[in-house]
Design a protein around this motif. Structure first.
Motif, PDB file in Angstrom:
ATOM      1  N   ASP A  34      13.638   0.295   1.797  1.00  0.00           N
ATOM      2  CA  ASP A  34      12.049   0.329   1.564  1.00  0.00           C
ATOM      3  C   ASP A  34      12.508   1.134   0.428  1.00  0.00           C
ATOM      4  O   ASP A  34      12.138   0.292  -0.994  1.00  0.00           O
ATOM      5  CB  ASP A  34      11.543   0.191   3.019  1.00  0.00           C
ATOM      6  CG  ASP A  34      10.305  -0.540   2.172  1.00  0.00           C
ATOM      7  OD1 ASP A  34       9.771  -1.540   0.565  1.00  0.00           O
ATOM      8  OD2 ASP A  34       9.098  -0.367   2.526  1.00  0.00           O
TER       9      ASP A  34
ATOM     10  N   GLN B 206       4.270   4.472  10.102  1.00  0.00           N
ATOM     11  CA  GLN B 206       3.834   3.693   9.958  1.00  0.00           C
ATOM     12  C   GLN B 206       3.342   2.277  11.221  1.00  0.00           C
ATOM     13  O   GLN B 206       3.035   1.755  10.578  1.00  0.00           O
ATOM     14  CB  GLN B 206       4.679   3.266   8.401  1.00  0.00           C
ATOM     15  CG  GLN B 206       3.567   2.446   8.077  1.00  0.00           C
ATOM     16  CD  GLN B 206       4.279   1.688   6.628  1.00  0.00           C
ATOM     17  OE1 GLN B 206       4.061   2.519   5.283  1.00  0.00           O
ATOM     18  NE2 GLN B 206       4.897   0.715   6.473  1.00  0.00           N
TER      19      GLN B 206
ATOM     20  N   HIS C 294      -1.703   2.175   6.602  1.00  0.00           N
ATOM     21  CA  HIS C 294      -2.096   1.006   6.660  1.00  0.00           C
ATOM     22  C   HIS C 294      -3.565   1.126   7.910  1.00  0.00           C
ATOM     23  O   HIS C 294      -3.989   0.180   8.016  1.00  0.00           O
ATOM     24  CB  HIS C 294      -0.926   0.105   7.409  1.00  0.00           C
ATOM     25  CG  HIS C 294      -0.018   0.024   6.447  1.00  0.00           C
ATOM     26  ND1 HIS C 294       1.233  -0.946   6.481  1.00  0.00           N
ATOM     27  CD2 HIS C 294       0.025   0.102   4.853  1.00  0.00           C
ATOM     28  CE1 HIS C 294       1.600  -0.666   5.836  1.00  0.00           C
ATOM     29  NE2 HIS C 294       1.327  -1.163   4.653  1.00  0.00           N
TER      30      HIS C 294
ATOM     31  N   LYS D 191      10.164  -9.896   8.561  1.00  0.00           N
ATOM     32  CA  LYS D 191       9.681  -8.491   9.147  1.00  0.00           C
ATOM     33  C   LYS D 191       8.586  -9.338   7.851  1.00  0.00           C
ATOM     34  O   LYS D 191       7.985  -9.329   6.817  1.00  0.00           O
ATOM     35  CB  LYS D 191       9.560  -7.601   8.677  1.00  0.00           C
ATOM     36  CG  LYS D 191       8.972  -5.645   8.796  1.00  0.00           C
ATOM     37  CD  LYS D 191       9.562  -4.754   7.749  1.00  0.00           C
ATOM     38  CE  LYS D 191       8.192  -3.565   8.148  1.00  0.00           C
ATOM     39  NZ  LYS D 191       8.563  -2.280   7.279  1.00  0.00           N
TER      40      LYS D 191
ATOM     41  N   ALA E  85       0.567  -1.298  -0.016  1.00  0.00           N
ATOM     42  CA  ALA E  85      -0.461   0.031  -0.364  1.00  0.00           C
ATOM     43  C   ALA E  85       0.928   0.951  -0.036  1.00  0.00           C
ATOM     44  O   ALA E  85       0.296   2.107  -0.487  1.00  0.00           O
ATOM     45  CB  ALA E  85      -0.806  -0.181   1.515  1.00  0.00           C
ATOM     46  N   SER E  86       2.361   0.675   1.368  1.00  0.00           N
ATOM     47  CA  SER E  86       2.643   2.383   0.433  1.00  0.00           C
ATOM     48  C   SER E  86       4.225   1.837  -0.025  1.00  0.00           C
ATOM     49  O   SER E  86       5.281   1.065   0.250  1.00  0.00           O
ATOM     50  CB  SER E  86       2.868   2.436   2.039  1.00  0.00           C
ATOM     51  OG  SER E  86       4.668   1.532   2.623  1.00  0.00           O
TER      52      SER E  86
ATOM     53  N   ARG F  89       4.353  -8.181   2.686  1.00  0.00           N
ATOM     54  CA  ARG F  89       3.939  -6.747   2.657  1.00  0.00           C
ATOM     55  C   ARG F  89       2.676  -5.981   3.424  1.00  0.00           C
ATOM     56  O   ARG F  89       1.615  -7.520   4.007  1.00  0.00           O
ATOM     57  CB  ARG F  89       3.481  -6.689   0.999  1.00  0.00           C
ATOM     58  CG  ARG F  89       4.428  -6.562  -0.080  1.00  0.00           C
ATOM     59  CD  ARG F  89       5.363  -6.026  -0.028  1.00  0.00           C
ATOM     60  NE  ARG F  89       5.052  -4.888  -0.076  1.00  0.00           N
ATOM     61  CZ  ARG F  89       5.800  -3.987  -1.079  1.00  0.00           C
ATOM     62  NH1 ARG F  89       5.767  -3.957  -2.593  1.00  0.00           N
ATOM     63  NH2 ARG F  89       5.151  -2.302  -1.507  1.00  0.00           N
ATOM     64  N   SER F  90       1.485  -5.154   2.690  1.00  0.00           N
ATOM     65  CA  SER F  90       1.189  -4.554   3.673  1.00  0.00           C
ATOM     66  C   SER F  90      -0.595  -6.077   3.459  1.00  0.00           C
ATOM     67  O   SER F  90      -1.556  -6.054   3.950  1.00  0.00           O
ATOM     68  CB  SER F  90       0.135  -3.941   3.607  1.00  0.00           C
ATOM     69  OG  SER F  90       0.055  -3.075   2.836  1.00  0.00           O
TER      70      SER F  90
END
Ligand code: PGA
Ligand code: ZN
Length: 427
Positions: free
Chosen positions: A313, A164, A156, A389, A43-44, A367-368
Motif C-alpha cells: 500500500d 492498523q 485510525h 478492501k 489518514a495513514s 480509504r479511511s
C-alpha cells in the motif's frame, strides 16, 4: 457537440465519514445524462501519494477544500466543458497537464480524482450501462473476495494498537452474499468477545471494534478466536489478514510499539512479523515494513510470498513505476489499488495493469475517510480485480460499498463468478 460531450460541471464541498470537508464533482452531458463522485481521504498515507489539497489554518482543523474548489472553478471546469466524457485517458491527460506536478500538488489529487471518477460515471450513464460494465469494456466481470476489518488500530484509533487493521478474508465462500453472511457472524462473535473481556472502547475510523489489547498478539489471538467461535475454519474458509501500516510507527530507526511500550530494531521486527506469519493462519499481510525498507520486503517476500499474499500500500501508492520496480525486485506480491493515491482513473489503471502483467494480486481499496460513493465496487468488478478492501462491517460509508456489490452480484445472475480462493493461490 456530440451526445457524450460534457455540457456542464458542478463542484461542491460535501463531508466525509470523519466529518471533514471533501469534494464532490458532478458532470452533465449534452445527452442529458450525468454522473458524480466524491473524493475519499487517507489518514495513514504513503509519502508518494497524490496530494490532497487542503486549506490549512484553523477552520475545520485545516482540512478545508476552498483552494481545491477554486482550482476546479477557475481551471478544471473550463477545460473540461465540451470534451468527450467517454475518452477517459484524454480527459485525465488534460487534468494531469493542467496540474503539471508529479503528485498533483497544485490543483490537488482530491479535485482531480473526484473529476476523473465523475467523468466515468457520466460516460456510463450516457452509454446507459452500469458503471462496472462501462469501466470493464470487454473484460469478463468478476465478483471480488472482500477483506473486512474486525479490529481497527494504528492511525485510525489514536494508536490504541500499533497494527492498523485486523481483518478476515472469506475466500472459501461460494458467493459475495455468503461471504458477507459469514463475516456478519464473525463480527458478532468478535463483539461478544471484546465486551466479555471488558476491552471494548468503541469503533475505529473504518468501523472495526477498537479494543485496548495489551499486546498485538492478544489482538491476533482474539481475531482467530472470533473466526473459530463463529464456526469457520481459518485454513479453508476464512483467513486472517493484517495491515501493519508499519511506516506509521517506524521512527528513529526502530519500530515503536506504543501499545506494548517497547521499540524493536528492524531485525527484531522482521523476526516478530515472521513469527506471526508462522504461527497464525494469516492469508494476507500489508505493509509489514516501513515503505523505504525494500530489503526487508524483499527478504520477507522470498521467505513467505509463496503462501502469504504480501500487499503493498504505502510501498506502492498505486503508482505504475513503483509496481514495476516491486515486480522486478520481488518486494511484494499484490497491489493495494486506491484511485485517490494515483489521482486519476487512468493512472490508477496503469498501476493496476502493471500489477496484472506481473502476475501480482490486485485489491481495489477504499480509504479511511469515505462517503456514500460506491465507485470502487464497480471498479473491482469491471476490472476483475479479484479482491476488495473497504474497512469494517458497520457504518454506512462501508456498508454502502458492500451492499452495492450485492446488487451487482445479483444483477449478474448466472454470470456472477466469485473469485474465491484462487486469488490467494488456494482452490
Ligand atoms: P488510509 O488507510 O486510507 O488511512 O491510508 C487504509 C489503508 O492503510 O489501507
Ligand atoms: Zn494500508
Amino acid at each position: 457537440m456530440s451526445d457524450l460531450d460534457i455540457s456542464s460541471v458542478a463542484a461542491r464541498q460535501v463531508w466525509d465519514s470523519r466529518g471533514r470537508p471533501t469534494i464532490e464533482v458532478e458532470i452533465h452531458l449534452a445527452i442529458g445524462a450525468s454522473g458524480r463522485a466524491i473524493a475519499p481521504a487517507g489518514a495513514s498515507t504513503g509519502s508518494g501519494e497524490a496530494l490532497d489539497l487542503r486549506d490549512g489554518g484553523a477552520t475545520f482543523g485545516g482540512y478545508g477544500v476552498t483552494k481545491a474548489l477554486a482550482g476546479l472553478r477557475d481551471e478544471i471546469i473550463p477545460a473540461l466543458v465540451g470534451q468527450p466524457a467517454d475518452q477517459q485517458a484524454h480527459l485525465d491527460s488534460i487534468l494531469a497537464d493542467l496540474d503539471g506536478t508529479p503528485q498533483f500538488t497544485r490543483l490537488g489529487g482530491n479535485a482531480l480524482i473526484a473529476t476523473s471518477l465523475a467523468a466515468a460515471h457520466a460516460a456510463a450513464a450516457g452509454r446507459n450501462m452500469p458503471l462496472w460494465q462501462s469501466l470493464g469494456g470487454t473484460t469478463e466481470p468478476l465478483i471480488p473476495v472482500p477483506e473486512i476489518q474486525i479490529f481497527g488500530g494504528g492511525a485510525h484509533a489514536a494508536g490504541a494498537m500499533d497494527l492498523q487493521d485486523f481483518m478476515v478474508v472469506p475466500f472459501g465462500a461460494s458467493s459475495f452474499r455468503e461471504a458477507l453472511e459469514w463475516v456478519a457472524e464473525i463480527y458478532l462473535a468478535a463483539g461478544k468477545l471484546v465486551s466479555q473481556r471488558g476491552l471494548s472502547v468503541g469503533v475505529a475510523d473504518e468501523g472495526g471494534f477498537w479494543p485496548v489489547f495489551e499486546s498485538n498478539e492478544k489482538a491476533l489471538d482474539s481475531l482467530l478466536a472470533s473466526i473459530e467461535s463463529a464456526g469457520f475454519d481459518p485454513a479453508t474458509q476464512v483467513g486472517m489478514s493484517i495491515d501493519v501500516a508499519a511506516s506509521q510507527f517506524y521512527r528513529d530507526g526502530a519500530y515503536q510499539l506504543k501499545a506494548e511500550g517497547r521499540a524493536l530494531s528492524p531485525q527484531d521486527w522482521y523476526a516478530q512479523v515472521s513469527g506471526w506469519v508462522r504461527s497464525y493462519p494469516i492469508a494476507m499481510i500489508e505493509d509489514p515494513f516501513t515503505e523505504h525498507d525494500h530489503a526487508s520486503h524483499r527478504a520477507f517476500t522470498s521467505e513467505f510470498g509463496s503462501r502469504v499474499q504480501i500487499v503493498g500500500d504505502d510501498l506502492l501508492v498505486t503508482n505504475r513505476q513503483n509496481v514495476e520496480a516491486a515486480a522486478a525486485g520481488h518486494t511484494c506480491t499484490a497491489l493495494l489499488c486506491k484511485p485517490n493515491q494515483a489521482g486519476t482513473l487512468t493512472r490508477t489503471r496503469e498501476a493496476f495493469d502493471a500489477a496484472k502483467a506481473a502476475g501480482m494480486g490486485t485489491i481495489v481499496s477504499a480509504r479511511s475517510g469515505e462517503s456514500e460513493d460506491t465507485t470502487i465496487a464497480h471498479l473491482a468488478v469491471g476490472w476483475a480485480s479479484g479482491q476488495f478492501k473497504v474497512g469494517s462491517f458497520t457504518r454506512s460509508e462501508r456498508m454502502a460499498k458492500w451492499n452495492e456489490m450485492l446488487r451487482i452480484e445479483e444483477s449478474l445472475g448466472t454470470r456472477a463468478r466469485y473469485a474465491g480462493g484462487s486469488v490467494l493461490g488456494r482452490t
